[in-house]
Design an enzyme around this catalytic site. Structure first.
Site, short mmCIF file in Angstrom:
data_model
loop_
_atom_site.label_atom_id
_atom_site.label_comp_id
_atom_site.label_asym_id
_atom_site.label_seq_id
_atom_site.Cartn_x
_atom_site.Cartn_y
_atom_site.Cartn_z
N CYS A 153 0.83 -1.19 0.00
CA CYS A 153 0.00 0.00 0.00
C CYS A 153 0.88 1.26 0.00
O CYS A 153 1.88 1.32 -0.70
CB CYS A 153 -0.95 -0.05 1.20
SG CYS A 153 -2.38 1.03 1.11
N SER A 154 0.51 2.26 0.79
CA SER A 154 1.26 3.52 0.80
C SER A 154 2.62 3.40 1.45
O SER A 154 3.39 4.36 1.50
CB SER A 154 0.44 4.61 1.50
OG SER A 154 0.11 4.23 2.82
#
Length: 269
Positions: A153-154
């Site tokens: 993800c981020s």
């Protein structure tokens, strides 16, 4: 069952787990089947049954729980691997995820293995991590010595902030993926992206895809397929709205606005 080979030790641990149930004839027969299955897996072509990987997963305040738990499930199933949950804070204090669930760390970033087999950065409230200079410096140090540098993800934006994605192809959650070029990375719209010793996964659930690839890399395809079956990993989302293209512009715009503060936090200075 005799000797001190990895299979024997693992089977002994399993028998100890079942305890007094092993006195029952039916359980004895079940254990014999399990012993045979363990040996069959261990001796399958291309399988490394036991090794000694050091897996370091970084825990920062507000990390995304599934970004950590999904990969942990598969990576911890590699017999002999050691899982290190490295906090950016005090090792005596649980780290609260973005959903509120606290996870107890096992080490700090400073005390984690200096040359891990895998360094994994989950996403979540990644701005908290990128604004922590000490943590980013520690991630840079660990990444420079790691065999594989990974994120979910981020979390890839934290790797980028640490200077570990310069010129590398990478992905992230769809809402912040476009920020990668501002940090020197090359944006790629794929579920899992591999560039040299860097592997990045897209949003949240993609972390399990990443982990299964890592298992295949270290223990062989058969071992990875075995774990995939055991987890019944056969995603069939009920609404099929897991990407912007599938969700449509209206829901995507709503979600993007919902995540706007994170996007702003992760823009390159």
């Amino acid at each position: 069952m005799t000797g001190h080979d990895p299979i024997s030790q693992h089977l002994q641990d399993s028998m100890n787990h079942w305890g007094s149930g092993t006195d029952d004839p039916a359980m004895q027969q079940a254990m014999e089947r399990s012993i045979a299955a363990h040996h069959a897996l261990a001796t399958s072509p291309g399988v490394t049954f036991e090794a000694h990987e050091d897996i370091v997963i970084v825990l920062h305040p507000g990390f995304e729980l599934l970004d950590m738990v999904g990969p942990y499930h598969f990576l911890a199933a590699m017999i002999g691997a050691t899982m290190h949950l490295a906090t950016t804070g005090d090792v005596t204090e649980p780290v609260r995820s973005s959903s509120g669930m606290p996870i107890t760390p096992t080490t700090t970033l400073d005390d984690a293995p200096s040359a891990p087999t895998v360094l994994l950065i989950p996403g979540g409230e990644t701005g908290v991590l990128t604004s922590d200079t000490h943590a980013i410096n520690a991630i840079r140090r660990l990444g420079q010595n790691a065999e594989l540098i990974t994120s979910v993800c981020s979390g890839s934006l934290a790797l980028a902030a640490a200077g570990l994605l310069e010129g590398r192809r990478a992905t992230s959650h769809w809402s912040v993926r476009h920020l990668l070029p501002g940090h020197g990375a090359i944006e790629v719209d794929e579920r899992v992206v591999e560039d040299g010793n860097v592997l990045t996964a897209a949003g949240v659930t993609a972390g399990m895809d990443l982990a299964i690839r890592l298992v295949a890399r270290f223990r062989g395809d058969t071992y990875a397929r075995f774990l995939e079956l055991g987890a019944e990993y056969d995603p069939q989302p009920p609404f099929g709205s897991g990407t912007p293209d599938q969700a449509g512009p209206e829901l995507t715009a709503l979600s993007r606005d919902f995540l706007a503060p994170l996007e702003e936090q992760l823009r390159a200075p």
